[in-house]
Structures are given as C-alpha cells and as structure tokens.
Design an enzyme around this catalytic site. Structure first.
Site, mmCIF file in Angstrom:
data_model
loop_
_atom_site.group_PDB
_atom_site.id
_atom_site.type_symbol
_atom_site.label_atom_id
_atom_site.label_comp_id
_atom_site.label_asym_id
_atom_site.label_seq_id
_atom_site.Cartn_x
_atom_site.Cartn_y
_atom_site.Cartn_z
ATOM 1 N N GLU A 46 85.005 -60.578 96.509
ATOM 2 C CA GLU A 46 86.412 -60.939 96.673
ATOM 3 C C GLU A 46 86.562 -62.189 97.536
ATOM 4 O O GLU A 46 87.368 -63.081 97.220
ATOM 5 C CB GLU A 46 87.195 -59.777 97.309
ATOM 6 C CG GLU A 46 87.221 -58.519 96.464
ATOM 7 C CD GLU A 46 86.124 -57.538 96.816
ATOM 8 O OE1 GLU A 46 86.351 -56.332 96.730
ATOM 9 O OE2 GLU A 46 85.004 -58.003 97.177
ATOM 10 N N ALA A 159 40.010 -48.460 74.840
ATOM 11 C CA ALA A 159 39.229 -47.434 75.533
ATOM 12 C C ALA A 159 38.512 -48.000 76.749
ATOM 13 O O ALA A 159 38.293 -47.298 77.745
ATOM 14 C CB ALA A 159 38.226 -46.802 74.575
ATOM 15 N N LEU A 199 52.019 -59.622 89.780
ATOM 16 C CA LEU A 199 53.337 -58.974 89.790
ATOM 17 C C LEU A 199 54.454 -59.909 90.235
ATOM 18 O O LEU A 199 55.458 -59.474 90.783
ATOM 19 C CB LEU A 199 53.320 -57.712 90.680
ATOM 20 C CG LEU A 199 52.303 -56.634 90.310
ATOM 21 C CD1 LEU A 199 52.487 -55.414 91.195
ATOM 22 C CD2 LEU A 199 52.422 -56.244 88.833
ATOM 23 N N SER A 218 46.589 -43.066 98.015
ATOM 24 C CA SER A 218 46.396 -42.215 99.197
ATOM 25 C C SER A 218 45.655 -42.972 100.289
ATOM 26 O O SER A 218 45.475 -42.457 101.393
ATOM 27 C CB SER A 218 45.613 -40.951 98.824
ATOM 28 O OG SER A 218 44.351 -41.303 98.241
#
Length: 314
Positions: A46, A159, A199, A218
């Site tokens: 705004e 694979a 990335l 982890s």
C-alpha cells in the site's frame, strides 16, 4: 483483484517474513499506481502504491490482496491509517489478515473513517499467492514444495545413479524459476555426495535470488550449507523447495510436510533405474486417495509438468 494478486507474487520470497501483498490503485477506470511488498517486508504494498499515485489517489479505489495492517511499527505506519490519510474512497480486499494485531481491525478502521470496504474478493487465490506466509501463520512451519523429475516409468536416475539430464532445457529453466521463488532449497546426503549440486539460480537477472542451501542429514553439512536432522526441524524460512533425492522426498512425504508437488516427466523409459520414492509410511492403499488436487498442467518442450497441492483445511 486478479492483477493485484499477480503483483503480490513479485514479492515472493523477498518480502519474508512479511506477507507478500499486492496493491492496485484505480481511478476513473484507469490504473494510477501499483505496489507490492518490497524486500525485507518494507515498504508495504500500500505504501509503495500510494507513493506512486501521489495526489491522484484521492477519491480512488485501492485493491489490496490482504487486509491493510492496523498496527504501527518502528519501520512504518499502519497501512489502514495511510489509506485514510491519502483520501481513498473505496478499498477492495481479497483476504482478511489472520494476524491478531490486524484481524478485522484494519477493515473496521477504514469503515469508521467513512471509506467503503468490500472484502472476500478472490480470497483463495490471494491465500495461494501468499502460501508461504499463510502456512507459517496457520501451521507454524514452512510451505514446502517437492520437485520430482522422472522418466515415464517413475525413475529419477539410471541404475548407476546418473541423472543428467532426464528432462530438457525448458523444464530445467522452469526448475530454476522455482528455486528463485523459494527462500531455501534442500537435498539429501546421497544427492550431495553423488552430484555435488550448486543449487543456485542460473537465469539471467535472477542470479541474486539463489536460495539458502539445506542438507537433510544426521551428520554435519559442508561450508555454505545448513544441516537439518528431520523435516520437522526446519525453521527460519517460510518457503522450502525439496529437490532431491528419493530419500529426502520420501522423508517429507512420510512426515506429511509437502504442500505442493511439481512432477516433471520426460518422454523416456529407463527401466531398472532408481525409483523416485522409497517408503512413505503408507499402510493402506485407501489412505493414498483424496490427498492431492491437480492445479496445473503444462508442456515444457517435450516434457510435461503436473502441479498438485495437498488437500488441507487451514
């Protein structure tokens, strides 16, 4: 209002942690100003539109995708007060603000000043455009998009793990656009070790929009990355893109932390390749139904993109 909602998407994700709001000011059937929440959350949509409109705002109609805020802060005045001071005659609002500091108060303040207020105009579309912020408000966690790029038979790699490239250039460019619209991007340890992905965003003009890099592990994360132990432990961002691999995708689906699914499918068959998903905790086939709603289909070159959203009641 549809134009104001489109404007609001310009503020995503840079407006975080504030909502990415859009504002359009119209007078005598002509658009006199546009605004959207700026990086870091200020100026608000705004305020940007009012500054651009100048004196032309008096007697105009303001279309706003979220109820104008009713609380002042050290960073600026309340938008409801700014609209009143500017002399707008009418305010059209898409969605009411769930923030208790504003919820209904902004509308009431405008009405008390004699301004005509119309609300609940395309509210679902406005909430979808503000999905990261809205999810944080409603669920207290990030909005999560899961990206899967597969062959027709559901493989994400050969694979031996090779996966460059399953999809074509246009699909990959679209993937970079998705990166630019998220605060953070995540992969699993297997993807990091196999592909050493950057990335980043490699689209001209959007290089500076590369998201923060998260690693689901982890253990520890390399320099420039942040380690997260589980889907439930991610904090500090409102939007997250999960990009690879099968372990990370399965973990987020098993935790029911995926809100949007991007499925890129190339017109190829691999056979005997690596599956896109592992176990996601499904024990009864009936549980798989009724969870996802398709919201978009498009062709990107020879590849097909299907977009789904998780059906939730928030």
């Amino acid at each position: 209002m549809a134009v104001a909602i489109a404007l609001s998407r310009r503020g995503r994700p840079a407006a975080a942690p504030n909502p990415n709001v859009g504002c359009l000011i119209v007078k005598d059937g002509r658009v006199v100003a546009r605004g959207w929440t700026q990086p870091g959350g200020r100026p608000h949509a705004e305020a940007m539109a009012l500054a651009a409109a100048g004196a032309a705002v008096r007697g105009a109609t303001a279309y706003v995708t979220l109820e104008p805020c009713a609380h002042a802060s050290p960073r600026g005045p309340a938008c409801s007060d700014a609209l009143i001071a500017a002399g707008v005659a009418r305010v059209v609002i898409a969605a009411q603000d769930p923030d208790p500091r504003t919820d209904g108060k902004g509308i009431e303040r405008l009405q008390d000043a004699g301004i005509e207020v119309v609300f609940n105009v395309l509210p679902a579309d406005a909430r979808a455009a503000m999905a990261p912020w809205w999810t944080r408000q409603a669920l207290g966690r990030p909005f999560v998009t899961l990206k899967l790029a597969t062959s027709l038979d559901g493989c994400i790699a050969m694979a031996d793990g090779s996966s460059r490239w399953i999809t074509g250039a246009r699909a990959r460019s679209h993937g970079h656009l998705e990166r630019a619209s998220h605060e953070a991007i995540l992969v699993g340890r297997g993807t990091l070790d196999a592909d050493t992905p950057k990335l980043d965003v490699r689209l001209p003009g959007l290089e500076g929009r590369s998201p923060k890099k998260l690693l689901l592990t982890s253990g520890t994360a390399p320099e420039g990355w942040t380690a997260v132990a589980a889907p439930e432990s991610i904090d500090g961002v409102d939007s997250l893109l999960v990009e690879g691999g099968a372990g990370a995708a399965s973990a987020f689906l098993a935790a029911d932390r995926v809100d949007r699914l991007l499925l890129y499918r190339a017109p190829i068959l691999i056979g005997g390749g690596r599956s896109a998903l592992g176990d996601i905790g499904l024990t009864d086939l009936a549980e798989a139904h009724g969870r996802w709603r398709q919201i978009d289909i498009r062709m990107l070159g020879s590849d097909r993109l299907d977009v789904y959203e998780r059906i939730r009641t928030i």
